[in-house]
Structures are given as C-alpha cells and as structure tokens.
Write a protein that holds these residues in place. Structure first.
Motif, mmCIF file in Angstrom:
data_model
loop_
_atom_site.group_PDB
_atom_site.id
_atom_site.type_symbol
_atom_site.label_atom_id
_atom_site.label_comp_id
_atom_site.label_asym_id
_atom_site.label_seq_id
_atom_site.Cartn_x
_atom_site.Cartn_y
_atom_site.Cartn_z
ATOM 1 N N HIS A 1 -10.876 5.374 -4.536
ATOM 2 C CA HIS A 1 -10.839 7.020 -4.647
ATOM 3 C C HIS A 1 -10.199 6.907 -3.061
ATOM 4 C CE1 HIS A 1 -10.946 11.123 -5.091
ATOM 5 N NE2 HIS A 1 -11.539 11.240 -4.174
ATOM 6 N N ARG A 2 -9.483 7.358 -2.829
ATOM 7 C CA ARG A 2 -8.907 8.041 -1.694
ATOM 8 C C ARG A 2 -7.750 9.023 -0.921
ATOM 9 N NH1 ARG A 2 -6.356 2.259 1.723
ATOM 10 N NH2 ARG A 2 -5.407 4.474 2.740
ATOM 11 N N GLU A 3 -8.542 10.204 -0.030
ATOM 12 C CA GLU A 3 -6.969 11.066 -0.360
ATOM 13 C C GLU A 3 -6.346 11.276 0.493
ATOM 14 O OE1 GLU A 3 -8.418 14.462 -1.758
ATOM 15 O OE2 GLU A 3 -10.145 13.544 -2.743
ATOM 16 N N ASP A 4 -5.951 10.299 0.964
ATOM 17 C CA ASP A 4 -4.942 10.344 1.534
ATOM 18 C C ASP A 4 -3.495 9.214 0.967
ATOM 19 O OD1 ASP A 4 -5.943 7.537 1.583
ATOM 20 O OD2 ASP A 4 -4.979 6.632 3.856
ATOM 21 N N LEU A 5 -4.155 8.973 -0.196
ATOM 22 C CA LEU A 5 -3.160 8.284 -0.998
ATOM 23 C C LEU A 5 -3.015 9.159 -2.287
ATOM 24 C CD1 LEU A 5 -4.155 4.724 -1.023
ATOM 25 C CD2 LEU A 5 -2.259 5.991 0.282
ATOM 26 N N PRO A 6 -1.873 9.455 -2.980
ATOM 27 C CA PRO A 6 -1.133 9.922 -4.383
ATOM 28 C C PRO A 6 -1.926 8.994 -5.650
ATOM 29 C CG PRO A 6 0.407 9.495 -4.162
ATOM 30 C CD PRO A 6 -0.640 9.258 -2.186
ATOM 31 N N ASN A 7 -2.529 9.952 -6.528
ATOM 32 C CA ASN A 7 -2.574 9.292 -7.501
ATOM 33 C C ASN A 7 -1.853 8.139 -8.172
ATOM 34 O OD1 ASN A 7 -4.463 9.322 -9.587
ATOM 35 N ND2 ASN A 7 -3.817 10.040 -11.452
ATOM 36 N N GLY A 8 -2.688 6.550 -8.402
ATOM 37 C CA GLY A 8 -1.968 6.069 -8.707
ATOM 38 C C GLY A 8 -0.582 5.136 -8.413
ATOM 39 N N ALA A 9 -1.037 5.252 -6.553
ATOM 40 C CA ALA A 9 -0.768 4.671 -5.551
ATOM 41 C C ALA A 9 -0.972 3.494 -5.429
ATOM 42 C CB ALA A 9 -0.705 5.262 -4.408
ATOM 43 N N ILE A 10 -1.231 2.240 -4.849
ATOM 44 C CA ILE A 10 -1.816 1.264 -5.078
ATOM 45 C C ILE A 10 -2.609 1.172 -3.149
ATOM 46 C CG2 ILE A 10 -0.836 -1.301 -4.041
ATOM 47 C CD1 ILE A 10 1.304 -1.787 -5.913
ATOM 48 N N VAL A 11 -3.915 0.764 -3.435
ATOM 49 C CA VAL A 11 -4.432 0.941 -2.473
ATOM 50 C C VAL A 11 -4.753 -0.480 -1.928
ATOM 51 C CG1 VAL A 11 -6.445 1.231 -1.639
ATOM 52 C CG2 VAL A 11 -6.013 2.784 -3.363
ATOM 53 N N GLU A 12 -4.651 -1.538 -2.598
ATOM 54 C CA GLU A 12 -4.260 -3.257 -2.244
ATOM 55 C C GLU A 12 -4.172 -3.655 -3.019
ATOM 56 O OE1 GLU A 12 -8.257 -5.527 -0.238
ATOM 57 O OE2 GLU A 12 -8.657 -3.913 -1.616
ATOM 58 N N GLN A 13 -2.963 -5.278 -2.521
ATOM 59 C CA GLN A 13 -3.330 -5.948 -2.987
ATOM 60 C C GLN A 13 -4.317 -7.310 -3.336
ATOM 61 O OE1 GLN A 13 0.765 -8.037 -2.692
ATOM 62 N NE2 GLN A 13 0.048 -9.313 -1.517
ATOM 63 N N ILE A 14 -4.727 -7.355 -3.879
ATOM 64 C CA ILE A 14 -5.580 -8.505 -3.911
ATOM 65 C C ILE A 14 -4.741 -9.935 -4.136
ATOM 66 C CG2 ILE A 14 -7.313 -9.051 -5.501
ATOM 67 C CD1 ILE A 14 -7.998 -5.927 -6.522
ATOM 68 N N GLN A 15 -4.062 -9.830 -5.230
ATOM 69 C CA GLN A 15 -3.289 -11.612 -5.237
ATOM 70 C C GLN A 15 -1.779 -10.789 -6.135
ATOM 71 O OE1 GLN A 15 -3.640 -13.715 -9.169
ATOM 72 N NE2 GLN A 15 -4.835 -14.703 -7.565
ATOM 73 N N ARG A 16 -0.718 -12.019 -4.997
ATOM 74 C CA ARG A 16 0.638 -11.506 -5.138
ATOM 75 C C ARG A 16 0.979 -12.323 -6.643
ATOM 76 N NH1 ARG A 16 3.687 -16.096 -0.502
ATOM 77 N NH2 ARG A 16 4.316 -13.517 0.433
ATOM 78 N N THR B 1 0.500 -1.047 -0.407
ATOM 79 C CA THR B 1 0.302 0.020 -0.261
ATOM 80 C C THR B 1 1.195 1.032 -0.317
ATOM 81 O OG1 THR B 1 -2.090 -1.094 1.448
ATOM 82 C CG2 THR B 1 -2.162 0.992 1.634
ATOM 83 N N GLY B 2 0.290 2.003 -0.834
ATOM 84 C CA GLY B 2 1.311 3.210 -0.975
ATOM 85 C C GLY B 2 2.511 3.714 -1.781
ATOM 86 N N GLU B 3 2.561 2.010 -2.719
ATOM 87 C CA GLU B 3 3.696 2.538 -3.641
ATOM 88 C C GLU B 3 3.223 2.748 -4.471
ATOM 89 O OE1 GLU B 3 6.826 -2.170 -3.019
ATOM 90 O OE2 GLU B 3 4.282 -1.999 -3.993
ATOM 91 N N LYS C 1 -1.376 -8.479 -8.840
ATOM 92 C CA LYS C 1 -3.388 -7.803 -8.703
ATOM 93 C C LYS C 1 -3.184 -6.859 -7.813
ATOM 94 C CE LYS C 1 -5.856 -12.151 -11.882
ATOM 95 N NZ LYS C 1 -6.006 -12.521 -11.739
ATOM 96 N N VAL C 2 -3.714 -5.478 -8.113
ATOM 97 C CA VAL C 2 -4.171 -5.263 -7.094
ATOM 98 C C VAL C 2 -5.205 -4.042 -7.589
ATOM 99 C CG1 VAL C 2 -1.103 -4.595 -6.995
ATOM 100 C CG2 VAL C 2 -2.443 -3.336 -8.810
ATOM 101 N N ARG C 3 -5.605 -2.564 -5.815
ATOM 102 C CA ARG C 3 -6.378 -1.810 -6.382
ATOM 103 C C ARG C 3 -5.446 -0.813 -6.613
ATOM 104 N NH1 ARG C 3 -10.011 -5.629 -2.897
ATOM 105 N NH2 ARG C 3 -11.403 -6.313 -4.074
ATOM 106 N N ILE C 4 -5.666 0.260 -7.544
ATOM 107 C CA ILE C 4 -5.028 1.338 -7.227
ATOM 108 C C ILE C 4 -5.849 3.254 -6.904
ATOM 109 C CG2 ILE C 4 -3.400 0.915 -8.563
ATOM 110 C CD1 ILE C 4 -4.481 1.948 -11.105
ATOM 111 N N ASN C 5 -5.037 4.021 -6.452
ATOM 112 C CA ASN C 5 -5.895 5.511 -6.063
ATOM 113 C C ASN C 5 -6.300 5.868 -7.373
ATOM 114 O OD1 ASN C 5 -7.313 6.369 -4.515
ATOM 115 N ND2 ASN C 5 -5.566 7.867 -4.293
ATOM 116 N N ARG C 6 -7.207 6.426 -8.357
ATOM 117 C CA ARG C 6 -7.831 7.034 -8.476
ATOM 118 C C ARG C 6 -8.778 8.705 -8.304
ATOM 119 N NH1 ARG C 6 -4.246 6.146 -12.414
ATOM 120 N NH2 ARG C 6 -4.386 5.076 -13.301
ATOM 121 N N ARG C 7 -7.496 9.786 -7.914
ATOM 122 C CA ARG C 7 -8.689 10.842 -8.000
ATOM 123 C C ARG C 7 -9.474 11.689 -8.631
ATOM 124 N NH1 ARG C 7 -4.291 13.920 -4.264
ATOM 125 N NH2 ARG C 7 -4.068 12.158 -2.401
#
Length: 100
Positions: free
Chosen positions: A65-80, A49-51, A94-100
């Motif tokens: 959409h999360r305000e505490d992370l920059p655009n394009g940052a990884i929010v959560e890993q779904i699969q290694r 998270t945050g990478e 596989k990841v979920r990414i932040n979009r603002r």
C-alpha cells in the motif's frame, strides 16, 4: 531451465545471499547464460515502478500500500521477465503491485 538458472544467479546477487560459488564464477556463469539466451533469441525486460500492471507480461507476487502510486501500479520489480524475439512471454516479470 536456462532462464531459471539465470534468475537464481540474479537473486543471489541482488539479495546479497551467500553462495558456495565464488563471485567470479557466478559473474562468468551469468555472462555465459546471457550470451546463450541471446543466441536463442531470448530477451529480458524490466518492469518499471509506476507502470500499470499488465497480467500478460507481469506476475504479481505481492501487494503493497502506497499513497503516491495509483491502484494497480507496479511498486517494485522482484525478477526480470523474458520474452522471445517474436514477443512471446516466456517468463513474466515478477512484481509487487500497489493496492489501496
């Protein structure tokens, strides 16, 4: 195919999915697959998270959409992810990414 089976086992464990297989069998199967993959020079890796999202090693499967992370940052890993001992990506994480 071995990585796909390993990911299925991990998905069942992390998502608390019911399975027809006993838990002890799933644990032994995961350990055996990990051992076989290691012998073949396959290494797993995690996305943190945050990478920053890197399309060479990550696969975005969802946006959040999360305000505490920059655009394009990884929010959560779904699969290694998995790579060869030489660094070649065999299966991207596989990841979920932040979009603002």
């Amino acid at each position: 195919p071995l990585i796909a089976h390993r990911n299925e086992i991990a998905y069942t464990e992390t998502e608390n999915r019911t399975s027809d297989l006993p838990e002890e069998f799933r644990c032994r199967a995961a350990e055996t697959l990990d051992h076989v993959l290691a012998l073949a020079g396959v290494q797993s890796y995690d996305a943190r998270t945050g990478e920053s999202f890197d399309p060479l090693i990550h696969l975005a499967v969802a946006e959040i959409h999360r305000e505490d992370l920059p655009n394009g940052a990884i929010v959560e890993q779904i699969q290694r992810g998995f790579r060869s001992s030489r660094g070649k990506i065999l299966v991207p994480a596989k990841v979920r990414i932040n979009r603002r």
